[in-house]
Design an enzyme around this catalytic site. Structure first.
Site, PDB file in Angstrom:
ATOM      1  N   CYS A   2       0.852  -1.183   0.000  1.00  0.00           N
ATOM      2  CA  CYS A   2       0.000   0.000   0.000  1.00  0.00           C
ATOM      3  C   CYS A   2       0.895   1.242   0.000  1.00  0.00           C
ATOM      4  O   CYS A   2       1.991   1.228   0.535  1.00  0.00           O
ATOM      5  CB  CYS A   2      -0.931   0.102   1.192  1.00  0.00           C
ATOM      6  N   ARG A  27       3.563  -0.157  -5.127  1.00  0.00           N
ATOM      7  CA  ARG A  27       3.371  -0.750  -3.798  1.00  0.00           C
ATOM      8  C   ARG A  27       2.063  -1.530  -3.684  1.00  0.00           C
ATOM      9  O   ARG A  27       1.808  -2.180  -2.674  1.00  0.00           O
ATOM     10  CB  ARG A  27       3.386   0.331  -2.722  1.00  0.00           C
ATOM     11  N   TRP A  74      -2.680  -2.749  -1.584  1.00  0.00           N
ATOM     12  CA  TRP A  74      -2.364  -4.157  -1.786  1.00  0.00           C
ATOM     13  C   TRP A  74      -3.096  -4.879  -0.666  1.00  0.00           C
ATOM     14  O   TRP A  74      -2.761  -4.718   0.514  1.00  0.00           O
ATOM     15  CB  TRP A  74      -0.863  -4.392  -1.697  1.00  0.00           C
ATOM     16  N   ASN A  98      -1.201   2.276   5.729  1.00  0.00           N
ATOM     17  CA  ASN A  98      -0.324   1.238   5.179  1.00  0.00           C
ATOM     18  C   ASN A  98       0.229   0.452   6.362  1.00  0.00           C
ATOM     19  O   ASN A  98       0.757   1.047   7.293  1.00  0.00           O
ATOM     20  CB  ASN A  98       0.812   1.916   4.400  1.00  0.00           C
ATOM     21  N   GLY A  99       0.077  -0.870   6.331  1.00  0.00           N
ATOM     22  CA  GLY A  99       0.563  -1.699   7.445  1.00  0.00           C
ATOM     23  C   GLY A  99      -0.509  -2.692   7.850  1.00  0.00           C
ATOM     24  O   GLY A  99      -1.453  -2.932   7.093  1.00  0.00           O
ATOM     25  N   GLU A 477      16.511 -18.022  -9.153  1.00  0.00           N
ATOM     26  CA  GLU A 477      16.093 -16.679  -9.574  1.00  0.00           C
ATOM     27  C   GLU A 477      15.371 -16.739 -10.931  1.00  0.00           C
ATOM     28  O   GLU A 477      14.361 -16.068 -11.135  1.00  0.00           O
ATOM     29  CB  GLU A 477      17.329 -15.764  -9.625  1.00  0.00           C
ATOM     30  N   LYS A 481      11.567 -15.437 -11.565  1.00  0.00           N
ATOM     31  CA  LYS A 481      11.212 -14.427 -12.577  1.00  0.00           C
ATOM     32  C   LYS A 481      10.099 -14.942 -13.470  1.00  0.00           C
ATOM     33  O   LYS A 481       9.139 -14.243 -13.749  1.00  0.00           O
ATOM     34  CB  LYS A 481      12.418 -14.053 -13.464  1.00  0.00           C
ATOM     35  N   GLU A 484       6.691 -15.230 -11.550  1.00  0.00           N
ATOM     36  CA  GLU A 484       6.036 -14.016 -11.063  1.00  0.00           C
ATOM     37  C   GLU A 484       5.480 -13.133 -12.171  1.00  0.00           C
ATOM     38  O   GLU A 484       4.481 -12.465 -11.962  1.00  0.00           O
ATOM     39  CB  GLU A 484       6.929 -13.217 -10.116  1.00  0.00           C
ATOM     40  N   HIS A 500      17.216 -36.932  -7.274  1.00  0.00           N
ATOM     41  CA  HIS A 500      16.657 -37.265  -5.959  1.00  0.00           C
ATOM     42  C   HIS A 500      15.147 -37.024  -5.896  1.00  0.00           C
ATOM     43  O   HIS A 500      14.588 -36.971  -4.810  1.00  0.00           O
ATOM     44  CB  HIS A 500      17.379 -36.482  -4.863  1.00  0.00           C
ATOM     45  N   LYS A 600       5.691  -4.146  -4.965  1.00  0.00           N
ATOM     46  CA  LYS A 600       7.151  -4.025  -4.980  1.00  0.00           C
ATOM     47  C   LYS A 600       7.753  -4.058  -3.586  1.00  0.00           C
ATOM     48  O   LYS A 600       8.785  -4.657  -3.367  1.00  0.00           O
ATOM     49  CB  LYS A 600       7.506  -2.707  -5.673  1.00  0.00           C
TER      50      LYS A 600
END
Ligand code: F6R
Length: 605
Positions: A2, A27, A74, A98-99, A477, A481, A484, A500, A600
Site C-alpha cells: 500500500c 506498492r 495491496w 499502510n501496514g 532466480e 522471474k 512471477e 533425488h 514491490k
C-alpha cells in the site's frame, strides 16, 4: 505494501495526490482512493483495480480542496473491493493506512459495542472509529485524540488522517511502516516513499518509529512516542523527479534490464577506482567468526551467490536464511558474528524484523540496500549502497546485479582482510569485473533469440531451471522471474538434486533451462542435462559458444554467453533468464510491470 500520500497546499491538492499515487502504484494496485476536505466537509472517491480507474472516476465526479489524503492498496484484510478500498471514515475522521493492525479484532469488537458502525472487512477501519471514540469521550482536540488513539494500535502503520470540519491541518503517524515528510513552499506533504514527493519537493525528512505529525500549510510539528516536540533532520533528496519514466521502452522491466551494463560499469569503476566500499562502511572481516546473510526473494538469491563467493574467496563461514523463516526461530547466533541484510527497498518487514533480532543478539549489522534513507539502512551499523537507481518494475532485475556487484566488492575486501586473496588474486578478480559490463551489453543484444524461445515457452504449464554452484541460485532466480511475471509454474533445482526426485517431472512438455557456464562444475551439469534428455525433456542450454558447439545432446534452443571468468558468470548468466521471462510474459500478454497479487515493497509480513 500500500502507498499513502497526503498534501496540504491551501489551494488545489488533487493533482499532487494523484501524481504521488502514480509513483506509489508499485506498492499495490488492487484499489485506490482519496479524500479531500472542501468547505470543511470530507469528500471521498474510491475505485477497484488500478489507479487509472480512480482517474476516470474523478473525471466524472471531480472533487477539489486545500487538504487531502490518498491511497493505493495491496489487499491484506478484506478483498480488493470498493468497500474495502481506502480512505476509511467514521463520522468525524477519515484515514488512509499502510501496514497491519494486529489487534483490530479486539478493537473492532469494543468499538462496535460502543455503537460505532463498520462497513468494511479491513483492519484499517478501526483507526477512524478509535480516533472518534477519543474525540467523543472528552475535551481532546482532534490531533490530541488521534495521538492518543494510535498508541492503542498494535502492529505496523503509516497513517494519513483528515478531520471533518478541519481544513487547516492534517495528521500523520508511523510505526513500522515508512513515512517521509516533504517540505514545499507554502505546502507540506507526506508519502510512503520519498520518490512520490520528488515532483513536488526535494526537501524531505523521515518520521521515526512512534512519531506523530501535525501538518499545516508550510509547517510541521512532530511529536515523538513520549509526546515531546522533536525535530527530524531535513535532507536534500537525491531522487530525480523523472525516476519513474519508461523512456522509449515498453515496460519498466525491459528498461531496467537494459540499464544493467551502465549501472554495473558505474559501480565497478567507482568502487575499484576510489575504493568506495571503504573499511568504515563495512564490518572488519578479519575480526568476525562468521557471517549470516538474510534477505527475501531475489535479494536472497543474490545473498546465496555471495555465500559461494565468501566461502571460496575469503574462507569465511557463511549461513544464509530467508528472513521470514529466520525471524521466529530464535536461532542462536555466534559471539563476534556479523549479519548482512540485503534489500532493494530497505523496507521489507521480514528482513527488518530479522535485523532487529540479530541486533538484540549482539551481531554487527551490515546492510546492502538500494534506498539510502530506508528503515533497514537507518537501523544498521554499516550500510553499503547498491546504487542501481530507482527500480520500478515489480520484478527485480537491475537491483539483483547491482547487489551482486556490491557483494563482489565486499568479497574482495573480505578475502584481502582475511589473508586469503593475494595481490595477484585481487588483480585477477577486479580485472574480470572490469570486463563484465561490456560482456553484459553483448548478451542483451540477442533479442531475437529470447523472443523465439519465449514463443516456445508461451503455452508451457511448467518449466524447470537447473544449475550447480553459483548457478544454482541463478536457477532459483530464473524460476522466480518466470513464475512471477508470466504465471508459468517454474522450479529452480540444484542440477545434482534432479535425480533425488524432481526428475520424475520430466516429460516432453516440461522444458528444462540449464544454466551451465564452463568451469569445474560444467561436466557434472552436462551429465545432468543428458539425464534430462534421456527422459525426453526439451532442453534450453545457456552456456558459452564452445560448450554449446560440443554438446552431445539435442537442445530445443541455446543462448550464447561470452566466455568469462567464473567470478563474473552470475552477472552474465542471469541476463538471459530475465529476458526469457520478460518475453514469455509479453507473449502471454501479462501485466509485466504490475503482476497480479504482487507489490514491490513488502512492508507486511
Ligand atoms: C522478485 C522480487 C522480490 C523481492 C523481495 C525482497 O522479483 O522483487 O522477490 O526481491 O520481495 O524485496 P527487497 O529486496 O526490497 O527486500
Amino acid at each position: 505494501m500500500c502507498g499513502i500520500v497526503g498534501v496540504i497546499n491551501g489551494s488545489k491538492v488533487v493533482d499532487d495526490l494523484m501524481g504521488g499515487l502514480e509513483l506509489l502504484e508499485y506498492r499495490g494496485y488492487d484499489s485506490a482512493g482519496l479524500a479531500i476536505v472542501k468547505d470543511k466537509h470530507v469528500y471521498a472517491r474510491k475505485t477497484e483495480g488500478a489507479l487509472a480507474n480512480l482517474k476516470k472516476e474523478l473525471a466524472i465526479n471531480p472533487i477539489e480542496g486545500r487538504v487531502g489524503i490518498a491511497h493505493t492498496r495491496w489487499a491484506t484484510h478484506g478483498e480488493p473491493t470498493v468497500v474495502n478500498a481506502h480512505p476509511h471514515s467514521s463520522q468525524k475522521v477519515t484515514v488512509v493506512h499502510n501496514g497491519i493492525i494486529e489487534n483490530y479484532e479486539m478493537l473492532r469488537e469494543d468499538l462496535e459495542y460502543e455503537g460505532y458502525e463498520f462497513v468494511s472487512d479491513t483492519d484499517s477501519e478501526v483507526v477512524p472509529h478509535l480516533i472518534s471514540l477519543f474525540m467523543d469521550s472528552g475535551a481532546l482536540s482532534p490531533e490530541a485524540a488521534a495521538m492518543s488513539a494510535v498508541k492503542m494500535l498494535d502492529g505496523a502503520y503509516a497513517l494519513g488522517i483528515l478531520f471533518e470540519g478541519e481544513e487547516e491541518f492534517f495528521c500523520a503517524a508511523r510505526k513500522g511502516s515508512p513515512l517521509a515528510i516533504g517540505y514545499g513552499d507554502e505546502a507540506m506533504y507526506v508519502a510512503s516513499d520519498a520518490m512520490a514527493l520528488a515532483p513536488m519537493t526535494d526537501r524531505v525528512s523521515y518520521l521515526a518509529d512512534g512519531d506523530f505529525a501535525v501538518l499545516s500549510q508550510g509547517n510541521v510539528e512532530i511529536y515523538d512516542v513520549d509526546e515531546h516536540l522533536v525535530q527530524r533532520e531535513v535532507r536534500k533528496s537525491s531522487i530525480k523527479a523523472n525516476a519513474a519514466d519508461k523512456g522509449h521502452y515498453a515496460h519498466f522491466m525491459l528498461k531496467e534490464i537494459h540499464e544493467q551494463p551502465d549501472i554495473l560499469l558505474d559501480i565497478v569503476e567507482t568502487n575499484l577506482g576510489a575504493q568506495k566500499i571503504a573499511k568504515e562502511k563495512t564490518v572488519d572481516f578479519a575480526e568476525i567468526s562468521s557471517l549470516r546473510i538474510i534477505a527475501c526473494g531475489t535479494s536472497f538469491y543474490a545473498g546465496h551467490v555471495a555465500k559461494y563467493w565468501f566461502e571460496r574467496y575469503a574462507n569465511l563461514n557463511v549461513e544464509i536464511d530467508i528472513a521470514s523463516e529466520f525471524r521466529y526461530r530464535n536461532a542462536p547466533l555466534p559471539e563476534n558474528g556479523a549479519a548482512l541484510f540485503i534489500s532493494q527497498s530497505g523496507e521489507t518487514a521480514d528482513t527488518f524484523a530479522a535485523l532487529e533480532y540479530a541486533k538484540s543478539k549482539g551481531q554487527k549489522i551490515l546492510s546492502l540496500v538500494n534506498v539510502p534513507e530506508s528503515t533497514i539502512a537507518r537501523a544498521s551499523d554499516y550500510v553499503v549502497l547498491t546504487e542501481a537507481g530507482s527500480e520500478i518494475g515489480v520484478a527485480s532485475t537491475k537491483a539483483f546485479t547491482a547487489q551482486l556487484a556490491a557483494l563482489a566488492m565486499l568479497v574482495i575486501e573480505a578475502g584481502k582482510a582475511r589473508g586469503v586473496l593475494s595481490a595477484a588474486d585481487e588483480r585477477e578478480l577486479t580485472g574480470a569485473l572490469k570486463l563484465m559490463p561490456a560482456k553484459a551489453q553483448e548478451i542483451l543484444k540477442q533479442t531475437d533469440v529470447y523472443q523465439d524461445i519465449a514463443q516456445s515457452l508461451k503455452e508451457t504449464h511448467s518449466a524447470l531451471f537447473i544449475g550447480r554452484g553459483a548457478s544454482y541460485p541463478l536457477a532459483l532466480e530464473g524460476a522466480l522471474k518466470l513464475k512471477e511475471i508470466s504465471y508459468i509454474h517454474a522450479e529452480g533445482i540444484g542440477a545434482g538434486e534432479l535425480k533425488h526426485g524432481p526428475i520424475a517431472l520430466i516429460d516432453k512438455d516440461t522444458p528444462v533451462i540449464a544454466v551451465a557456464p564452463p568451469g569445474e562444475l560444467a561436466e557434472k551439469t552436462l551429465s545432468n542435462i543428458k539425464e534430462v534428455q534421456a527422459r525426453g525433456g526439451p532442453i534450453i542450454l545457456i552456456s558459452d559458444a564452445k560448450t554449446i558447439a560440443k554438446a552431445d545432446f539435442e537442445t530445443l534452443a541455446s543462448v550464447e554467453v561470452p566466455e568469462c571468468h567464473d567470478f563474473i558468470a552470475p552477472f552474465l548468466y542471469v541476463l538471459p533468464l530475465q529476458l526469457l521471462s520478460y518475453y514469455a510474459a509479453l507473449a502471454r500478454d501479462c501485466n509485466i510491470d504490475k503482476p497480479r497479487n504482487l507489490a514491490k515493497s513488502v512492508t507486511v509480513e
